[in-house]
Every structure is written in C-alpha cells, then in structure tokens.
Design a protein around this motif. Sequence first.
Motif, PDB file in Angstrom:
ATOM      1  N   ALA A  12     -33.168 -21.270  67.655  1.00  0.00           N
ATOM      2  CA  ALA A  12     -32.167 -22.077  68.358  1.00  0.00           C
ATOM      3  C   ALA A  12     -32.485 -23.565  68.245  1.00  0.00           C
ATOM      4  O   ALA A  12     -31.593 -24.404  68.278  1.00  0.00           O
ATOM      5  CB  ALA A  12     -32.088 -21.666  69.818  1.00  0.00           C
ATOM      6  N   VAL A  13     -33.765 -23.877  68.134  1.00  0.00           N
ATOM      7  CA  VAL A  13     -34.203 -25.262  67.976  1.00  0.00           C
ATOM      8  C   VAL A  13     -35.022 -25.328  66.692  1.00  0.00           C
ATOM      9  O   VAL A  13     -35.815 -24.430  66.411  1.00  0.00           O
ATOM     10  CB  VAL A  13     -35.065 -25.719  69.168  1.00  0.00           C
ATOM     11  CG1 VAL A  13     -35.457 -27.180  69.034  1.00  0.00           C
ATOM     12  CG2 VAL A  13     -34.328 -25.500  70.473  1.00  0.00           C
ATOM     13  N   GLU A  14     -34.805 -26.360  65.919  1.00  0.00           N
ATOM     14  CA  GLU A  14     -35.570 -26.480  64.674  1.00  0.00           C
ATOM     15  C   GLU A  14     -36.041 -27.904  64.483  1.00  0.00           C
ATOM     16  O   GLU A  14     -35.461 -28.837  65.036  1.00  0.00           O
ATOM     17  CB  GLU A  14     -34.754 -26.084  63.437  1.00  0.00           C
ATOM     18  CG  GLU A  14     -33.390 -25.556  63.688  1.00  0.00           C
ATOM     19  CD  GLU A  14     -32.553 -25.502  62.431  1.00  0.00           C
ATOM     20  OE1 GLU A  14     -33.014 -24.916  61.449  1.00  0.00           O
ATOM     21  OE2 GLU A  14     -31.445 -26.061  62.449  1.00  0.00           O
ATOM     22  N   LEU A  15     -37.083 -28.023  63.679  1.00  0.00           N
ATOM     23  CA  LEU A  15     -37.507 -29.351  63.225  1.00  0.00           C
ATOM     24  C   LEU A  15     -36.866 -29.563  61.869  1.00  0.00           C
ATOM     25  O   LEU A  15     -37.035 -28.733  60.970  1.00  0.00           O
ATOM     26  CB  LEU A  15     -39.033 -29.429  63.060  1.00  0.00           C
ATOM     27  CG  LEU A  15     -39.897 -29.451  64.309  1.00  0.00           C
ATOM     28  CD1 LEU A  15     -41.335 -29.795  63.934  1.00  0.00           C
ATOM     29  CD2 LEU A  15     -39.370 -30.411  65.347  1.00  0.00           C
ATOM     30  N   ARG A  56     -35.399 -20.255  72.273  1.00  0.00           N
ATOM     31  CA  ARG A  56     -35.673 -19.018  71.547  1.00  0.00           C
ATOM     32  C   ARG A  56     -35.698 -19.290  70.049  1.00  0.00           C
ATOM     33  O   ARG A  56     -35.062 -20.224  69.566  1.00  0.00           O
ATOM     34  CB  ARG A  56     -34.612 -17.955  71.865  1.00  0.00           C
ATOM     35  CG  ARG A  56     -34.832 -17.335  73.235  1.00  0.00           C
ATOM     36  CD  ARG A  56     -33.690 -16.423  73.565  1.00  0.00           C
ATOM     37  NE  ARG A  56     -32.426 -17.150  73.511  1.00  0.00           N
ATOM     38  CZ  ARG A  56     -31.254 -16.634  73.855  1.00  0.00           C
ATOM     39  NH1 ARG A  56     -31.184 -15.402  74.260  1.00  0.00           N
ATOM     40  NH2 ARG A  56     -30.152 -17.354  73.787  1.00  0.00           N
ATOM     41  N   ALA A  57     -36.433 -18.439  69.356  1.00  0.00           N
ATOM     42  CA  ALA A  57     -36.632 -18.650  67.912  1.00  0.00           C
ATOM     43  C   ALA A  57     -35.316 -18.937  67.203  1.00  0.00           C
ATOM     44  O   ALA A  57     -34.337 -18.226  67.360  1.00  0.00           O
ATOM     45  CB  ALA A  57     -37.297 -17.423  67.316  1.00  0.00           C
ATOM     46  N   ALA A  73     -40.944 -30.767  74.105  1.00  0.00           N
ATOM     47  CA  ALA A  73     -42.077 -31.447  73.464  1.00  0.00           C
ATOM     48  C   ALA A  73     -43.196 -30.458  73.166  1.00  0.00           C
ATOM     49  O   ALA A  73     -43.799 -30.503  72.088  1.00  0.00           O
ATOM     50  CB  ALA A  73     -42.590 -32.584  74.352  1.00  0.00           C
ATOM     51  N   SER A  74     -43.456 -29.556  74.091  1.00  0.00           N
ATOM     52  CA  SER A  74     -44.525 -28.569  73.868  1.00  0.00           C
ATOM     53  C   SER A  74     -44.208 -27.731  72.641  1.00  0.00           C
ATOM     54  O   SER A  74     -45.079 -27.459  71.804  1.00  0.00           O
ATOM     55  CB  SER A  74     -44.677 -27.665  75.094  1.00  0.00           C
ATOM     56  OG  SER A  74     -44.993 -28.449  76.218  1.00  0.00           O
ATOM     57  N   TRP A  75     -42.949 -27.327  72.527  1.00  0.00           N
ATOM     58  CA  TRP A  75     -42.526 -26.543  71.354  1.00  0.00           C
ATOM     59  C   TRP A  75     -42.709 -27.368  70.072  1.00  0.00           C
ATOM     60  O   TRP A  75     -43.251 -26.886  69.080  1.00  0.00           O
ATOM     61  CB  TRP A  75     -41.059 -26.123  71.514  1.00  0.00           C
ATOM     62  CG  TRP A  75     -40.523 -25.420  70.313  1.00  0.00           C
ATOM     63  CD1 TRP A  75     -40.614 -24.087  70.028  1.00  0.00           C
ATOM     64  CD2 TRP A  75     -39.848 -26.039  69.205  1.00  0.00           C
ATOM     65  NE1 TRP A  75     -40.034 -23.838  68.800  1.00  0.00           N
ATOM     66  CE2 TRP A  75     -39.558 -25.011  68.281  1.00  0.00           C
ATOM     67  CE3 TRP A  75     -39.465 -27.346  68.904  1.00  0.00           C
ATOM     68  CZ2 TRP A  75     -38.889 -25.261  67.069  1.00  0.00           C
ATOM     69  CZ3 TRP A  75     -38.813 -27.595  67.703  1.00  0.00           C
ATOM     70  CH2 TRP A  75     -38.526 -26.567  66.806  1.00  0.00           C
ATOM     71  N   ALA A  76     -42.259 -28.620  70.113  1.00  0.00           N
ATOM     72  CA  ALA A  76     -42.299 -29.465  68.908  1.00  0.00           C
ATOM     73  C   ALA A  76     -43.740 -29.754  68.487  1.00  0.00           C
ATOM     74  O   ALA A  76     -44.051 -29.765  67.289  1.00  0.00           O
ATOM     75  CB  ALA A  76     -41.540 -30.764  69.159  1.00  0.00           C
TER      76      ALA A  76
END
Length: 167
Positions: A9-12, A6-7, A111-114
């Motif tokens: 929660a994971v970041e680059l 979810r927005a 990976a799709s998100w990244a």
Amino acid sequence: MGVDLRAGAVELVEPSNDLRDAWLDCRTEWGPGFHEDGFGLTVDDDVETAQGFSDWVERLRGDTECKYRWIVAGERVLGGVALRHDSHELADRLGHIGYGVRPSERGRGVASWAVREVLTLAAGMGMTRVTAVCEVSNAASIATLKRAGGERVDCIGSVVRFRIPVP
Ligand SMILES: CC(C)(COP(=O)(O)OP(=O)(O)OC[C@H]1O[C@@H](n2cnc3c(N)ncnc32)[C@H](O)[C@@H]1OP(=O)(O)O)[C@@H](O)C(=O)NCCC(=O)NCCS
C-alpha cells in the motif's frame, strides 16, 4: 487521512516528474520555504516551474552518492527519505539517512516503515551500519531511530548522533 501500511500500500519510489502534482501537494502542506528533510532540496532548486522541477528530479536521480526515495501511497506523497553513501561528503557530518513525513501523516508509523525500507536498501549496497543525526529536541526523530535499533553515539551541542545496525 490515514495511511494503510500493509504490504504494497505504501512504497518507496524514485523521484519522478509524474509525481509532480502529488509532490507539490505534499510540499504545500509542509510549507514552502521550510527545510524538507529527506527530499534533497537546496536553495538553488526551483521546484515551482515545470522545468525547474524536472531539473531537480533529474539531479536527484543522477546523484551517484545518495539515493533519494519518496514515500508514496497511491497518488499521495507522504514524505521522503535519503540514503547517503559512505563516500558522500556530508555523510560524516549529516549522517547517512535523512527523512521527513508530511504533517497529516505523522504518528502513524510511516517514518518507522520508511527507515526499515532504507535499511534494506543499505544492506543491498553492502553497508553494515548507518548513522543519523538530529536535534536533541526532536523527540519524534529520536524515537524513530531508537525503534529502528539505533544507539546513541554522541551529542555535540544540540545535535545527537545515532548508529543503526543494518540487518
Ligand atoms: C520525525 C518524523 C519523520 C517522524 O515521522 P512519523 O511518521 O510521525 O514517525 P512514526 O509514526 O514512525 O513514529 C516513530 C516514533 O516516534 C514517536 N513519535 C511520533 N511523533 C512523536 C512526537 N511528536 N513526539 C514524540 N514522539 C513521537 C512514535 O511514538 C514512534 O515511537 P515508538 O515506536 O516508540 O512508539 C516526523 O515527525 C517529521 O517529518 N518531522 C519533521 C522532519 C524531521 O524532523 N526529520 C528528521 C530529521 S533528522
């Protein structure tokens, strides 16, 4: 351990010394000595020592022809992505993007998100399309690229090349 995509929660994030322990934890799982896609590690980098790690991070952050980002959830490094600029000497051969996700986080859309996030980064740089290459036997990578809108351009030997439009 599952990851929450979810927005927020994971970041680059840019490579950072502060994430040394988290990065080393990721690498231990991946397997030291194995090629780690998306992290920009070379045989000359010595990530075992504090100084070596810091030098490596500094090199990545100072690279003007490639943007390196780590995929981070909380205090956990999930993987890495790299975006080579058109001017990068390896962009033709290796493509613009490379990525890798630690084994325990695979198959959950990381990976799709990244890759989507990297395409946004590419758009911000004025790029209109990026290329990526992988082994023809790498079903997960091929599926990731297709999911990102990638179209197969060619296959030379065991290496298949995709072109992905930048939204
Ligand atoms: C390739 C890699 C980055 C995929 O990461 P991931 O987070 O598991 O990928 P996602 O969960 O976003 O899945 C993306 C697609 O791959 C598919 N997929 C995931 N694992 C798969 C597998 N083992 N076999 C076949 N397809 C697979 C998913 O179903 C999804 O396809 P879909 O959208 O059609 O359902 C990961 O397997 C990895 O790090 N591999 C080692 C490094 C590498 O090969 N990097 C790429 C080099 S070019």
